[in-house]
Design a protein around this motif. Structure first.
Motif, PDB file in Angstrom:
ATOM      1  N   VAL A  71      21.359 -26.523 -20.724  1.00  0.00           N
ATOM      2  CA  VAL A  71      22.312 -27.024 -21.171  1.00  0.00           C
ATOM      3  C   VAL A  71      22.532 -27.143 -22.854  1.00  0.00           C
ATOM      4  N   ARG A  72      21.482 -27.217 -23.318  1.00  0.00           N
ATOM      5  CA  ARG A  72      20.854 -27.771 -24.813  1.00  0.00           C
ATOM      6  C   ARG A  72      19.550 -27.604 -25.332  1.00  0.00           C
ATOM      7  N   ALA A  73      19.403 -26.634 -25.512  1.00  0.00           N
ATOM      8  CA  ALA A  73      17.520 -26.119 -25.303  1.00  0.00           C
ATOM      9  C   ALA A  73      17.389 -26.799 -27.113  1.00  0.00           C
ATOM     10  N   PRO A  74      15.874 -27.545 -26.851  1.00  0.00           N
ATOM     11  CA  PRO A  74      14.764 -27.486 -25.620  1.00  0.00           C
ATOM     12  C   PRO A  74      14.893 -28.867 -24.835  1.00  0.00           C
ATOM     13  N   TRP A  75      16.140 -29.807 -25.464  1.00  0.00           N
ATOM     14  CA  TRP A  75      15.913 -30.937 -24.782  1.00  0.00           C
ATOM     15  C   TRP A  75      16.347 -31.184 -23.684  1.00  0.00           C
ATOM     16  N   ASP A  76      17.530 -30.321 -23.593  1.00  0.00           N
ATOM     17  CA  ASP A  76      18.068 -30.237 -21.933  1.00  0.00           C
ATOM     18  C   ASP A  76      17.977 -28.924 -21.451  1.00  0.00           C
ATOM     19  N   GLY A  77      16.428 -28.651 -20.998  1.00  0.00           N
ATOM     20  CA  GLY A  77      16.193 -28.163 -21.192  1.00  0.00           C
ATOM     21  C   GLY A  77      16.097 -26.845 -19.576  1.00  0.00           C
ATOM     22  N   GLY A  78      15.739 -25.513 -19.807  1.00  0.00           N
ATOM     23  CA  GLY A  78      15.665 -25.003 -18.350  1.00  0.00           C
ATOM     24  C   GLY A  78      15.595 -23.495 -18.491  1.00  0.00           C
ATOM     25  N   PHE A  79      16.548 -22.842 -18.001  1.00  0.00           N
ATOM     26  CA  PHE A  79      16.224 -21.080 -18.391  1.00  0.00           C
ATOM     27  C   PHE A  79      17.065 -21.071 -19.555  1.00  0.00           C
TER      28      PHE A  79
ATOM     29  N   HIS B  38      18.819  -8.728 -23.259  1.00  0.00           N
ATOM     30  CA  HIS B  38      18.470 -10.176 -23.306  1.00  0.00           C
ATOM     31  C   HIS B  38      17.414 -10.756 -23.681  1.00  0.00           C
ATOM     32  N   PHE B  39      17.618 -12.063 -23.751  1.00  0.00           N
ATOM     33  CA  PHE B  39      16.809 -12.184 -25.198  1.00  0.00           C
ATOM     34  C   PHE B  39      16.934 -14.020 -24.127  1.00  0.00           C
ATOM     35  N   VAL B  40      15.724 -14.083 -23.632  1.00  0.00           N
ATOM     36  CA  VAL B  40      15.494 -15.226 -22.605  1.00  0.00           C
ATOM     37  C   VAL B  40      14.288 -16.278 -23.118  1.00  0.00           C
ATOM     38  N   ALA B  41      13.987 -17.510 -21.984  1.00  0.00           N
ATOM     39  CA  ALA B  41      13.377 -18.441 -22.860  1.00  0.00           C
ATOM     40  C   ALA B  41      13.315 -19.520 -21.648  1.00  0.00           C
ATOM     41  N   THR B  42      11.896 -19.797 -21.596  1.00  0.00           N
ATOM     42  CA  THR B  42      12.333 -21.651 -20.890  1.00  0.00           C
ATOM     43  C   THR B  42      12.185 -23.214 -21.820  1.00  0.00           C
ATOM     44  N   SER B  43      12.014 -23.924 -21.521  1.00  0.00           N
ATOM     45  CA  SER B  43      12.050 -25.391 -22.398  1.00  0.00           C
ATOM     46  C   SER B  43      11.866 -26.032 -20.890  1.00  0.00           C
ATOM     47  N   CYS B  44      11.208 -27.439 -21.072  1.00  0.00           N
ATOM     48  CA  CYS B  44      11.310 -28.332 -20.457  1.00  0.00           C
ATOM     49  C   CYS B  44      10.777 -29.412 -20.565  1.00  0.00           C
ATOM     50  N   GLN B  45      10.409 -29.609 -21.667  1.00  0.00           N
ATOM     51  CA  GLN B  45       9.296 -31.430 -21.628  1.00  0.00           C
ATOM     52  C   GLN B  45      10.265 -32.617 -20.904  1.00  0.00           C
ATOM     53  N   GLY B  46       9.992 -33.627 -21.133  1.00  0.00           N
ATOM     54  CA  GLY B  46      10.844 -34.250 -20.332  1.00  0.00           C
ATOM     55  C   GLY B  46      11.258 -34.400 -19.113  1.00  0.00           C
ATOM     56  N   LEU B  47      12.058 -33.297 -19.313  1.00  0.00           N
ATOM     57  CA  LEU B  47      12.463 -32.729 -17.166  1.00  0.00           C
ATOM     58  C   LEU B  47      11.356 -32.132 -16.486  1.00  0.00           C
ATOM     59  N   GLY B  48      10.530 -31.631 -17.070  1.00  0.00           N
ATOM     60  CA  GLY B  48       9.569 -31.487 -15.898  1.00  0.00           C
ATOM     61  C   GLY B  48       9.371 -29.715 -15.735  1.00  0.00           C
ATOM     62  N   ALA B  49       7.789 -29.112 -15.508  1.00  0.00           N
ATOM     63  CA  ALA B  49       7.928 -27.636 -16.054  1.00  0.00           C
ATOM     64  C   ALA B  49       8.149 -27.170 -14.063  1.00  0.00           C
ATOM     65  N   SER B  50       8.328 -28.137 -13.301  1.00  0.00           N
ATOM     66  CA  SER B  50       9.033 -27.766 -11.905  1.00  0.00           C
ATOM     67  C   SER B  50      10.227 -27.700 -12.301  1.00  0.00           C
ATOM     68  N   VAL B  51      10.972 -27.485 -12.956  1.00  0.00           N
ATOM     69  CA  VAL B  51      11.896 -27.184 -12.809  1.00  0.00           C
ATOM     70  C   VAL B  51      12.550 -25.346 -12.632  1.00  0.00           C
ATOM     71  N   TRP B  52      11.168 -25.188 -13.449  1.00  0.00           N
ATOM     72  CA  TRP B  52      11.130 -23.496 -13.402  1.00  0.00           C
ATOM     73  C   TRP B  52       9.984 -22.679 -12.735  1.00  0.00           C
TER      74      TRP B  52
END
Ligand SMILES: [Zn+2]
Length: 534
Positions: free
Chosen positions: A130-138, A148-162
């Motif tokens: 939603v608002r990377a990197p804070w509200d992360g995911g893909f 395409h320009f794609v990235a992951t971010s997941c601190q707090g939320l957790g790596a298990s989000v992806w």
């Protein structure tokens, strides 16, 4: 059936708040029995990313060492991603799911000391940031050329989000291979070094040979071009590589000149870059940036400051690119020294915000660094303690940045020995090299470096939201002083200017006094206290 239960956490002695946590928070945030018995050794994350469909699929092979006998293993993966099957030695295993946590029943007897593997097959449309990197995911974005320009971010939320993993920070994997298949014409850049590219399938294989935290793992996919250099550092020759969008190459070549400058300053203060084997990289992403280990991500629009702003309001914040300096500072504090529990996240952010001032000090002097730190002090809210509640995946106050940095600055001034301070920071990175830690460990380490007991210092600044008030009066040549707004037993030395001379006093909660020539005193502003003249 899911059962909800409540854990009441006393956040501070003065602000007692009850917070509700769910069973899911505990399953995510604590070292459950189904996690404790095995030690992570190796991951091979092997996935295909389809940006057109915002879809991912693949496997994660999890190799672990058996520490204690147990037949149930917890692995984490967040919906809407779905586990298709889990195997051990090619045999299908059964598992029970409870929200994000999946409890796998192992058939093979788990013998202490053995290394075993499970393979988790999964797929789906992962949560979109939603608002990377804070509200992360893909982050599924496109560059200016429509690619395409794609990235992951997941601190707090957790790596298990992806991707499926042991989603708790206490246990870092020892090494990891990431194989990422992407559409032709695009490239994946992940952590560590590029081992090979399968041209037929356009699969990129990246390998990290050092312990790695879960949220540090990332995929970045785009129409990248590469340039690089070598840096002659404290531990030898370090490869520094940069991956940026094709159109930004010239801008990046100019802006990233700050990267070797950063490396020089931080090796001076903190010791060798902790991941020479894996190289250092800056990777352009469609969000602001993140401290992904050995692939620090960058989206600060090739300008100085924090998206062009000076967070300190002093001018010093515009002397450097905030994201290059801050996110790379995390290589020492976050990636080398890593919190065990996100409650202790100030260890990452406090030290790293402080590292910005050390970068300034290295190039512009101590006075400039102090001005920067006093500048960011204005952003402190003192709303709640820096340390959050343990065991439920919850961080403390956002003050962990500005206040965390100022606590360290204050502590340095108590130590009052610049060379010893630098040695302490370097030793800290040796003592906890590639480890996960608690605040207590870091605090005890610092405490041992100065005379006296600083337990109440850390309790006051980290575990309450109250700033000590230095209260004083001057009457008939007598200077009376004490601390208020502090916990029982709080005391700390202060440097003061009295009648044109610098002096040290040791205020506590009791009134003390001394004779004074002159009308007023000045508390050294480097000490983070409130001053009140009675
Ligand atoms: Zn940070």
């Amino acid at each position: 059936m899911k059962k909800l239960f409540m854990i009441t956490v006393i956040l501070t002695t003065l602000h007692i708040k009850a917070q509700e946590f769910t069973e899911q928070d505990t399953l995510r945030g604590s070292i459950t029995p189904e996690r404790a018995w095995w030690d992570l050794n190796y991951y091979h994350l092997d996935i295909e990313v389809k940006p057109d469909d915002k879809f991912i699929s693949g496997t994660n092979t999890i190799r672990y060492k058996v520490l204690d006998k147990n037949q149930v293993l917890q692995v984490d993966l967040q919906p809407p991603l779905v586990i298709e099957k889990i195997t051990q030695d090619g045999k299908n295993l059964t598992f029970e799911s409870n929200g994000n946590a999946h409890f796998v029943r192992l058939e093979k007897s788990q013998i202490v000391g053995d290394f075993n593997e499970i393979v988790v097959h999964y797929s789906g449309h992962p949560k979109e940031a939603v608002r990377a990197p804070w509200d992360g995911g893909f982050s599924w974005k496109k560059d200016e050329n429509g690619k395409h320009f794609v990235a992951t971010s997941c601190q707090g939320l957790g790596a298990s989000v992806w991707w499926p993993n042991k989603d708790h920070m206490y246990d870092e994997v020892d090494s990891m291979l990431m194989s990422v298949k992407v559409p032709k014409g695009l490239m994946d850049v992940s952590n560590g070094r590029l081992r090979k590219v399968d041209k037929d399938t356009n699969t990129y294989h990246w390998f990290v040979s050092n312990p790695l935290n879960n949220y540090g793992v990332n995929v970045n996919i785009g129409d990248y071009v590469h340039f690089g250099e070598t840096y002659d550092g404290e531990k030898g020759t370090l490869d520094m590589d940069y991956y940026v969008l094709r159109d930004n190459l010239e801008k990046a070549k100019e802006q990233f000149k700050q990267a070797p400058k950063m490396m020089e300053a931080f090796e001076h203060w903190f010791g060798p870059y902790p991941f020479y084997e894996d190289s250092f990289k800056l990777v352009e992403v469609p969000y602001l940036g993140m401290e992904h280990q050995s692939s620090v991500t960058y989206g600060n629009q090739y300008g100085n400051g924090y998206l062009g702003r000076d967070l300190s309001g002093t001018g010093w914040g515009l002397k450097f690119d905030y994201i290059i300096i801050h996110e790379a500072g995390h290589e020492w504090f976050a990636n080398n020294i890593t919190y065990k529990d996100i409650a202790d996240m100030w260890v990452h952010e406090g030290f790293t915000m402080y590292s910005e001032s050390l970068f300034i000090e290295y190039y512009y002097g101590k006075e400039a660094a102090s001005e920067y730190l006093l500048g960011i002090r204005k952003n402190i809210r003192n709303d709640r303690p820096l340390i959050g509640p343990y065991g439920v995946n919850k961080a403390g106050s956002g003050d962990m940045y500005n206040k965390g940095a100022n606590i360290l600055h204050t502590f340095r001034h108590i130590m009052d020995d610049d060379e010893k301070w630098r040695a302490t920071l370097r030793e800290l990175n040796e003592e906890f090299y590639h480890q996960t830690v608690t605040t207590k460990q870091v605090e005890n380490y610092l405490d041992d470096k100065v005379e006296g007991d600083f337990g109440t210092f850390f309790d006051q600044y980290l575990r309450t939201a109250n700033i000590p008030v230095f209260e004083y009066e001057i009457q008939d040549g007598i200077f009376k002083y004490r601390f208020t707004n502090v916990i029982n037993g709080f005391a700390m030395p202060l440097k003061v200017e009295m009648a044109g001379k610098t002096d040290w006093i040791s205020p506590s909660t009791e009134w003390q006094q001394k004779s004074l020539k002159g009308n007023d005193i000045q508390v050294d502003p480097n000490f983070y206290v409130d001053v009140k003249k009675g």
